[in-house]
Design a protein around this motif. Structure first.
Motif, PDB file in Angstrom:
ATOM      1  N   UNK A  98       8.309 -10.305   7.704  1.00 27.77           N
ATOM      2  CA  UNK A  98       7.518 -11.460   8.136  1.00 27.77           C
ATOM      3  C   UNK A  98       6.188 -10.959   8.714  1.00 27.77           C
ATOM      4  N   UNK A  99       5.108 -11.689   8.538  1.00 27.78           N
ATOM      5  CA  UNK A  99       5.029 -13.040   7.966  1.00 27.78           C
ATOM      6  C   UNK A  99       4.829 -13.076   6.451  1.00 27.78           C
ATOM      7  N   UNK A 100       4.828 -11.911   5.778  1.00 26.18           N
ATOM      8  CA  UNK A 100       4.604 -11.896   4.331  1.00 26.18           C
ATOM      9  C   UNK A 100       5.755 -12.564   3.594  1.00 26.18           C
ATOM     10  N   UNK A 137       8.412   7.270   3.450  1.00 21.43           N
ATOM     11  CA  UNK A 137       8.266   6.432   4.643  1.00 21.43           C
ATOM     12  C   UNK A 137       8.377   4.961   4.255  1.00 21.43           C
ATOM     13  N   UNK A 138       9.204   4.234   4.994  1.00 25.21           N
ATOM     14  CA  UNK A 138       9.427   2.812   4.754  1.00 25.21           C
ATOM     15  C   UNK A 138       8.790   2.004   5.879  1.00 25.21           C
ATOM     16  N   UNK A 139       7.989   1.014   5.499  1.00 29.46           N
ATOM     17  CA  UNK A 139       7.242   0.219   6.472  1.00 29.46           C
ATOM     18  C   UNK A 139       7.669  -1.249   6.418  1.00 29.46           C
ATOM     19  N   UNK A 140       7.593  -1.890   7.568  1.00 33.05           N
ATOM     20  CA  UNK A 140       7.806  -3.333   7.668  1.00 33.05           C
ATOM     21  C   UNK A 140       6.463  -4.008   7.904  1.00 33.05           C
ATOM     22  N   UNK A 141       6.303  -5.232   7.405  1.00 30.14           N
ATOM     23  CA  UNK A 141       5.094  -5.993   7.703  1.00 30.14           C
ATOM     24  C   UNK A 141       5.168  -6.607   9.099  1.00 30.14           C
ATOM     25  N   UNK A 172     -12.754 -15.060   5.833  1.00 28.95           N
ATOM     26  CA  UNK A 172     -12.112 -14.313   4.748  1.00 28.95           C
ATOM     27  C   UNK A 172     -12.994 -14.270   3.507  1.00 28.95           C
ATOM     28  N   UNK A 173     -13.681 -15.350   3.230  1.00 24.87           N
ATOM     29  CA  UNK A 173     -14.580 -15.379   2.075  1.00 24.87           C
ATOM     30  C   UNK A 173     -15.673 -14.321   2.216  1.00 24.87           C
ATOM     31  N   UNK A 174     -16.227 -14.194   3.435  1.00 24.61           N
ATOM     32  CA  UNK A 174     -17.263 -13.183   3.684  1.00 24.61           C
ATOM     33  C   UNK A 174     -16.684 -11.782   3.491  1.00 24.61           C
ATOM     34  N   UNK A 175     -15.471 -11.568   4.012  1.00 21.64           N
ATOM     35  CA  UNK A 175     -14.825 -10.257   3.881  1.00 21.64           C
ATOM     36  C   UNK A 175     -14.627  -9.892   2.414  1.00 21.64           C
ATOM     37  N   UNK A 176     -14.190 -10.872   1.598  1.00 22.91           N
ATOM     38  CA  UNK A 176     -13.967 -10.608   0.185  1.00 22.91           C
ATOM     39  C   UNK A 176     -15.290 -10.386  -0.554  1.00 22.91           C
ATOM     40  N   UNK A 232      -5.694  -7.489   6.299  1.00 19.37           N
ATOM     41  CA  UNK A 232      -4.659  -8.069   7.167  1.00 19.37           C
ATOM     42  C   UNK A 232      -3.678  -6.992   7.633  1.00 19.37           C
ATOM     43  N   UNK A 233      -3.260  -6.121   6.721  1.00 20.76           N
ATOM     44  CA  UNK A 233      -2.334  -5.054   7.104  1.00 20.76           C
ATOM     45  C   UNK A 233      -2.975  -4.105   8.111  1.00 20.76           C
ATOM     46  N   UNK A 234      -4.276  -3.818   7.924  1.00 16.90           N
ATOM     47  CA  UNK A 234      -4.981  -2.934   8.853  1.00 16.90           C
ATOM     48  C   UNK A 234      -5.019  -3.543  10.247  1.00 16.90           C
ATOM     49  N   UNK A 235      -5.284  -4.851  10.326  1.00 13.35           N
ATOM     50  CA  UNK A 235      -5.350  -5.516  11.627  1.00 13.35           C
ATOM     51  C   UNK A 235      -3.992  -5.504  12.326  1.00 13.35           C
ATOM     52  N   UNK A 236      -2.920  -5.730  11.553  1.00 14.71           N
ATOM     53  CA  UNK A 236      -1.575  -5.743  12.137  1.00 14.71           C
ATOM     54  C   UNK A 236      -1.188  -4.363  12.639  1.00 14.71           C
TER      55      UNK A 236
END
Length: 244
Positions: free
Chosen positions: A122-124, A173-177, A217-221, A231-235
């Motif tokens: 979660x939350x993915x 290595x196993x990762x969780x979101x 998000x539009x600007x980021x893209x 999103x993963x980097x921020x988490x």
């Protein structure tokens, strides 16, 4: 037979022998107590066109389910069955108990569906979602950054694998979101099966997005960054006391 009548539970090998000696016996009736005792007694019996084949996948011979036209089906493995799946995932009698489906967009190739237990992704991906995955024949062929169903002798897990594996690597290595779950290493030799998640079915519908956030998000893209990677980097880099 005397022991069975006295209440002793038959083992897996005993059940297989039963089906070999009496091929007309229904596996659903023998294993689950569902449906008629003999195959083909009910015209509307589920999976009446289901058959099983052995095919070569990488360096292994695996069992797949096919329909009456020879096309592979998607087998759904629900949460209660996943403990047994670790041990009997490639046994024909075991696979016959599950429902098989044709899912739009997943008609060609070998796919397997797993019901998700827990909130480690979660939350993915959320609890009770169903992921649809394709078999990874060799660990070195996995795509880094994707989500995988990892099958070991003890469990069926849903994890993200971020790094590419080389032939001589002995650990992955196993990762969780879920930011509250720490990553951990697993020896590659302990992985029995690996399935790459290609899509999922969910009853969870997120709320309407905040307009300001969507514009951000539009600007980021537009700057050339991938939304998922950001999103993963921020988490991953959020402080431990940050709100989630």
């Amino acid at each position: 037979m005397y022991k069975i009548l006295q209440g002793t539970s038959p083992g897996f090998e005993t059940l297989v022998e039963f089906l070999k000696v009496w091929p007309d016996l229904s596996p659903d009736w023998l294993l689950l107590g569902n449906g008629p005792m003999a195959r083909g007694e009910a015209a509307d019996a589920p999976n009446r066109s289901l058959s099983l084949q052995q095919v070569v996948r990488g360096d292994k011979v695996v069992v797949v389910t096919v329909d009456d036209k020879g096309n592979e089906n998607t087998v759904l493995v629900p949460i209660p069955a996943q403990a047994g799946y670790s041990m009997a995932h490639n046994e024909a009698v075991y696979l016959q108990q599950f429902g098989t489906y044709k899912i739009p967009g997943f008609e060609r190739g070998e796919f397997r569906a797993f019901e998700v237990a827990g909130d480690s992704m979660a939350p993915t991906i959320n609890h009770r979602d169903v992921v649809v995955a394709s078999r990874v024949e060799e660990l070195r062929l996995l795509e880094p950054g994707e989500v995988y169903v990892v099958v070991t002798a003890e469990s069926v897990m849903l994890k993200r694998i971020k790094n590419r594996l080389r032939s001589h690597d002995v650990e992955v290595m196993l990762y969780s979101d879920n930011a509250h779950r720490l990553p951990y290493g697993m020896e590659t030799r302990d992985i029995i099966e690996l399935w790459r998640v290609r899509g999922y079915v969910s009853s969870y519908i997120p709320s309407a997005p905040d307009v300001t956030v969507e514009r951000l998000w539009e600007v980021i893209e537009q700057l050339g960054f991938d939304r998922g990677e950001v999103r993963r980097h921020l988490i991953e880099n959020a402080p431990s006391d940050a709100p989630h």
